[in-house]
Design an enzyme around this catalytic site. Structure first.
Site, mmCIF file in Angstrom:
data_model
loop_
_atom_site.group_PDB
_atom_site.id
_atom_site.type_symbol
_atom_site.label_atom_id
_atom_site.label_comp_id
_atom_site.label_asym_id
_atom_site.label_seq_id
_atom_site.Cartn_x
_atom_site.Cartn_y
_atom_site.Cartn_z
ATOM 1 N N GLU A 196 44.402 29.799 44.231
ATOM 2 C CA GLU A 196 45.584 30.192 44.088
ATOM 3 C C GLU A 196 45.775 31.224 44.860
ATOM 4 O O GLU A 196 45.896 32.474 45.248
ATOM 5 C CB GLU A 196 46.076 30.672 42.529
ATOM 6 C CG GLU A 196 45.755 30.005 41.774
ATOM 7 C CD GLU A 196 45.627 29.836 40.032
ATOM 8 O OE1 GLU A 196 46.744 30.959 40.275
ATOM 9 O OE2 GLU A 196 45.506 29.760 38.997
ATOM 10 N N ARG A 249 36.646 41.698 34.262
ATOM 11 C CA ARG A 249 35.377 41.148 33.825
ATOM 12 C C ARG A 249 34.683 40.522 34.981
ATOM 13 O O ARG A 249 34.889 39.659 36.241
ATOM 14 C CB ARG A 249 34.911 39.940 33.024
ATOM 15 C CG ARG A 249 35.773 40.743 31.490
ATOM 16 C CD ARG A 249 34.871 41.283 30.710
ATOM 17 N NE ARG A 249 35.317 41.543 29.693
ATOM 18 C CZ ARG A 249 35.388 41.068 28.444
ATOM 19 N NH1 ARG A 249 34.711 40.146 28.260
ATOM 20 N NH2 ARG A 249 36.051 41.507 27.758
ATOM 21 N N ARG A 273 52.932 44.437 33.851
ATOM 22 C CA ARG A 273 50.826 45.358 33.613
ATOM 23 C C ARG A 273 50.641 45.955 32.644
ATOM 24 O O ARG A 273 49.484 46.067 31.928
ATOM 25 C CB ARG A 273 50.531 45.190 35.368
ATOM 26 C CG ARG A 273 49.671 43.686 35.337
ATOM 27 C CD ARG A 273 48.984 43.744 36.258
ATOM 28 N NE ARG A 273 48.054 45.458 36.457
ATOM 29 C CZ ARG A 273 47.211 45.496 37.163
ATOM 30 N NH1 ARG A 273 47.247 45.215 38.290
ATOM 31 N NH2 ARG A 273 46.490 47.030 36.803
ATOM 32 N N GLU A 333 54.246 35.725 38.270
ATOM 33 C CA GLU A 333 54.669 36.248 39.016
ATOM 34 C C GLU A 333 56.397 36.392 39.426
ATOM 35 O O GLU A 333 56.605 35.346 39.437
ATOM 36 C CB GLU A 333 53.953 36.045 40.450
ATOM 37 C CG GLU A 333 53.900 37.912 41.246
ATOM 38 C CD GLU A 333 52.715 38.675 40.870
ATOM 39 O OE1 GLU A 333 52.154 37.823 40.368
ATOM 40 O OE2 GLU A 333 53.361 39.522 42.379
ATOM 41 N N LYS A 349 47.866 34.532 45.312
ATOM 42 C CA LYS A 349 49.015 36.127 44.878
ATOM 43 C C LYS A 349 50.174 36.137 45.642
ATOM 44 O O LYS A 349 49.939 37.011 46.340
ATOM 45 C CB LYS A 349 47.010 36.952 45.485
ATOM 46 C CG LYS A 349 47.349 38.546 44.343
ATOM 47 C CD LYS A 349 46.581 39.263 44.326
ATOM 48 C CE LYS A 349 46.825 40.471 44.181
ATOM 49 N NZ LYS A 349 47.498 40.739 43.045
ATOM 50 N N LYS A 389 40.622 38.638 43.285
ATOM 51 C CA LYS A 389 41.320 39.073 44.058
ATOM 52 C C LYS A 389 41.029 38.973 45.829
ATOM 53 O O LYS A 389 39.764 39.315 46.117
ATOM 54 C CB LYS A 389 42.692 39.762 43.538
ATOM 55 C CG LYS A 389 42.091 41.357 43.500
ATOM 56 C CD LYS A 389 43.436 42.098 43.460
ATOM 57 C CE LYS A 389 42.299 43.294 42.797
ATOM 58 N NZ LYS A 389 43.348 44.573 42.396
ATOM 59 N N ARG A 448 54.033 41.048 38.854
ATOM 60 C CA ARG A 448 52.704 40.513 37.350
ATOM 61 C C ARG A 448 53.070 40.971 36.444
ATOM 62 O O ARG A 448 53.763 41.527 35.382
ATOM 63 C CB ARG A 448 51.595 40.978 37.025
ATOM 64 C CG ARG A 448 49.946 40.181 36.661
ATOM 65 C CD ARG A 448 49.558 39.116 36.989
ATOM 66 N NE ARG A 448 49.245 38.386 36.186
ATOM 67 C CZ ARG A 448 47.547 38.550 35.903
ATOM 68 N NH1 ARG A 448 46.950 39.752 36.922
ATOM 69 N NH2 ARG A 448 46.737 37.793 34.928
#
Ligand SMILES: [Zn+2]
Ligand SMILES: [Zn+2]
Lengths: 531, 334
Positions: free
Chosen positions: A222, A391, A244, A269, A224, A397, A229
């Site tokens: 996807e 995780r 965030r 976003e 970024k 990213k 965010r």
């Protein structure tokens, strides 16, 4: 109150994050309810007592000390609450017991404009200078001890060995003194009920991709986007926008406050529409345009018209009473796509999936992304649940390669905490013309990371041996050392003399070998501006 | 009719005792100097003749490597200067050898306090109140926010920080003349008898104190220590060494500083201090004002610090006062 005062002072003098965490955690563990809850509220969002304002506090002091002596003292100390705490006359009777935090909060809450002049002195008379300082800071909602909400939540989690994500989620559901939060964390009670309130849910975050090669059968790509965010939450008839860090930023983007009218928690976003089209995906202006909107308390009509905000959606966490976070990504994506027609199209669109057959193709797609309002790519495991925090193996990213310029070290400043004996914060500049033709260096950025401890020691030695001037904690160097500086993007800025500001600059390499006159010029940096 | 005390004249670089042509704590070299105590902003070198207590002269000799022109005067002893000026040195309670200078001429008495404090100090005799006509007082901590706590509570804080972190060390910044030795003596008085480690710049002054009969217990130099020996130790250094490269050899030091300025949070934060200890060798606001009341002069001349607030206090209490504009005094790290 005395224990809280000791905590406040310890926090004032403790520089390291770990030290602060430990102080707060110890306090929370060893202090009874509801004192610890009030203390936590005072340290983070701050408590507010309408009748207890700096004006009346000053007036109370003037009744007890000569105004000239007060003014001279205030000038020296630099802080009204501290001045008052030090100047307040020691009470005649020693037998008075100091109030607990909750008793103080209770008394402060019931004070009125009239009664404050009578009741606040009684309270101050029961405390030592340190206690008076903590009380006045708590009462005026200005602790300023460098505690972010995030730090306090981490300390809370550490104190009771619970996960910080859970703390974050429940915290927002509750009001001070957070009795249910402590009951849950400290005594194992059921977690607080969070349904029907527009609460922040902790974000799922990504690891940097580094050198990992992923199989696109397992992962989806996807874009970024280069915005903020955000989480859009609607519950109990109210819509909120969270950053965030969990800060409520709805006030800065009022057009989003009535954009959602079904109970949901959406992840996306925040972008503004502007003249700069983001390639095919289109419509998003760059981060610089968004900055026009950030941090504004009141938003003018012109602002709303010129830079209207919208949210490009990545994910859905909760929908109409159903918690979707345990579902695999592809199922949540299906729910999100199905939801899109029900959302107003001027306020929401869908972040598209990037099609590629092979992982290798992505590199080219990513490289070509520089011209768009795009920061890079996200790679998400198709079966990943939505879990708070970072995780390993679920989301990655993959930012565009950083931009690089060679800059010259101009000033160095001592760091804080462990680094307080090292010159570890560096200001660097580029040439404003031909260095051999008398050009000067103009500062273009500041960085304090990107080097190893060994390099830090070398840099520190270098700074000390090449100092030409000192201004307090800052040293001006003889401008002989070149840094290769990496950064994500560069923008026009009126705040700097060079007219440019970098985003996320860091030291990428120390060019001990390179002579300063071979460093880059301002024009080279300006050519990298993309807005 | 109010006397104008024309025989004593405040000039920018010191107080001029006109009939004797000598200067008190002059900031530049003169032929005849009367020196209150050994701190650098009071005791400069290069004078033709220097009148001071034997202790102060010893301190000056240590600093300037010469005794030339030294004229010792013991506490309580009176000497006559040319021009019929009688001079007596009276304890000021500030540091070893510190004195108030009492000047008598033509039936008038002037007291120059130099720096002073009223709290007990195991390293020097206590301040004595001398009634006078003109009282020339210091005002380093001349603001009502300054109220030094009892030294016992500050020493207890220091010992607690040490006991709570026996794997680290406590590094205390303290002015090398006076503050450091008082701190060490108070630690001993509080029952701390372990080795106290010193920065090299402290050594000679501590030795001088011991030669003058001030016991400081076992002192050793940090340069002779291993890192492990310093765990759980108290280390004393000049304030300038606190955040210096020097401190890197210490095991994760807790940075403390012993100074009256530590009363104000911003001051402590500026120095990167984690453990502020409010210990001062100067009079606090309460002592400054009480001393003026006890001395009860017909005029107070205020210098060396925050003159304005003390001047205001004198006005509010119907006391004649003026502020002197002397140059060369600094806020000692005190
Ligand atoms: Zn002094
Ligand atoms: Zn002085």
């Amino acid at each position: 109150m005395e224990k809280f005062a000791a905590l406040v002072d310890a926090l004032v003098y403790t520089r390291s994050r770990n030290g602060k965490l430990q102080l707060i955690a110890d306090y929370l563990r060893s202090t009874p309810d509801p004192d610890r809850g009030w203390a936590l509220a005072a340290l983070t969002e701050g408590l507010s007592f309408p009748a207890v304002k700096p004006g009346p506090i000053r007036n109370l002091m003037m009744e007890r000390v000569d105004p000239v002596l007060f003014a001279l003292s205030r000038d020296f100390v630099g802080d009204t609450a501290e001045t008052v705490s030090l100047l307040w006359p020691a009470p005649d009777t020693d037998g008075k017991t100091p109030p607990t935090v909750s008793e103080a909060v209770d008394l402060l809450r019931h004070m009125t404009r009239n009664s404050v002049m009578r009741e606040l002195p009684d309270l101050l008379d029961r405390l030592h200078p340190e206690g008076r300082y903590a009380l006045l800071k708590l009462a005026t909602g200005a602790m300023r001890v460098g505690i972010s909400a995030r730090l306090a939540k981490t300390a809370f989690a550490q104190a009771f060995e619970v996960s910080v994500e859970d703390v974050e989620e429940y915290w927002h559901a509750l009001a001070p003194p957070y009795a249910d939060l402590f009951a849950w964390a400290a005594e194992g009670a059921d977690p607080p009920d969070t349904s029907d309130r527009p609460l922040f849910r902790p974000f799922m975050l990504a690891h940097p991709l580094e050198d990992t090669v992923l199989d696109l059968d397992d992962y989806v790509a996807e874009w970024k986007w280069d915005g903020i965010r955000v989480q859009v939450v609607h519950a109990g008839g109210e819509t909120r926008l969270y950053s965030r860090t969990g800060d409520d930023v709805t006030g800065s983007f009022p057009e989003m406050s009535d954009a959602l009218d079904l109970p949901a928690v959406l992840d996306g976003e925040l972008l503004v529409r502007g003249a700069h089209q983001g390639g095919e995906a289109g419509g998003a202006a760059s981060f610089n345009a968004l900055q026009q909107r950030l941090g504004r308390k009141t938003v003018s009509k012109t602002m709303l018209a010129e830079f209207p905000a919208f949210v490009r959606l990545y994910d859905v966490l909760l929908l109409e009473g159903e918690d979707l976070r345990d579902l695999p990504w592809h199922e949540r994506r299906g729910r999100l796509e199905a939801l899109m027609p029900r959302l107003p199209s001027n306020r929401f669109d869908l972040s598209p999936v990037v099609d590629a057959d092979h992982f290798g193709d992505l590199a080219e797609i990513r490289a070509s992304a520089r011209d768009d309002a795009i920061e890079g790519l996200m790679l998400k495991r198709r079966d990943s649940p939505y879990v708070a925090g970072r995780r390993t193996g679920l989301w990655y990213k993959w930012k565009r390669d950083p931009l690089l310029v060679d800059c010259v070290l101009m000033y160095a400043q001592r760091g804080s905490g462990k680094r307080s004996s090292f010159y570890s914060d560096y200001t660097f500049g580029c040439w404003d013309g031909d260095p051999d033709g008398g050009a000067e260096l103009l500062p273009v950025g500041k960085a304090y990371f990107g080097f190893t401890d060994e390099e830090l020691r070398e840099l520190d030695r270098y700074v000390r041996n090449h100092t030409v001037n000192r201004f307090g904690p800052v040293r001006e160097t003889d401008k002989s050392l070149v840094f290769e500086v990496a950064f994500d993007s560069v923008h026009e800025s009126k705040r700097h003399k060079s007219g440019l500001a970098m985003r996320f600059p860091r030291i990428s390499r120390i060019r001990w070998d390179k002579p300063a006159h071979e460093a880059d010029r301002i024009e080279a940096l300006r050519a990298l501006v993309r807005d | 009719m109010i006397a104008d005390f024309a025989w004593i004249r405040p000039e920018p670089h010191g107080i001029h005792v006109v009939p004797a042509d000598c200067w008190i704590d002059p900031s530049q070299a003169v032929a005849n100097a009367l020196v209150t105590h050994g701190h650098a902003d009071h005791a400069r070198g290069g004078h033709g003749r220097t009148v001071a207590t034997p202790e102060t002269l010893a301190i000056m000799e240590l600093r300037y490597q010469t005794r030339e022109g030294a004229l010792p005067v013991r506490y309580g002893e009176t000497i006559r200067l040319p021009g019929e000026v009688d001079v007596t040195y009276v304890p000021a309670g500030h540091v070893l050898g510190s004195a108030q200078i009492v000047l008598e001429h033509a039936g008038e008495r002037v007291v120059v306090t130099g720096d002073y404090k009223r709290r007990p100090d195991p390293t020097c005799p206590p301040f004595e109140v001398v009634p006078c006509d003109v009282f020339i007082t210091e005002a380093t901590f001349g603001l009502p926010v300054f109220c030094h706590p009892p030294i016992e509570t500050e020493i207890a804080k220091l010992l607690k920080a040490r006991a709570d972190h026996l794997d680290r060390c406590v590094l205390v910044g303290a002015y090398a003349l006076g503050k450091a030795q008082r701190l060490i003596a108070e630690l001993r008085r509080a029952g701390h008898h372990d080795v106290i480690w010193l920065h090299g710049a402290m050594e000679r002054m501590c030795r001088l104190y011991e030669e003058w009969g001030v016991g400081l217990g076992e002192l050793r130099l940090v340069t002779d220590a291993t890192k492990d020996e310093l765990r759980g130790a108290i280390v004393v250094c000049p304030p300038s060494a606190l955040n210096d490269r020097w401190s890197r050899r210490l095991p994760d030091p807790i940075t403390a500083m012993a100074s009256g300025w530590m009363r104000v949070r911003q001051r402590a934060r500026q120095r990167n201090v984690e453990l502020p200890l409010v210990i001062s060798d100067h009079a606090d606001w309460g002592e400054l004002t009480r001393t003026i009341e006890e001395v009860n002069p017909s005029e107070s001349w205020i210098t060396h610090g925050r003159e304005e607030a003390l001047l205001r206090w004198c006005q509010l209490h119907q006391r004649r006062a003026r502020a002197l504009a002397l140059v060369g005094y600094e806020d000692e790290d005190d």
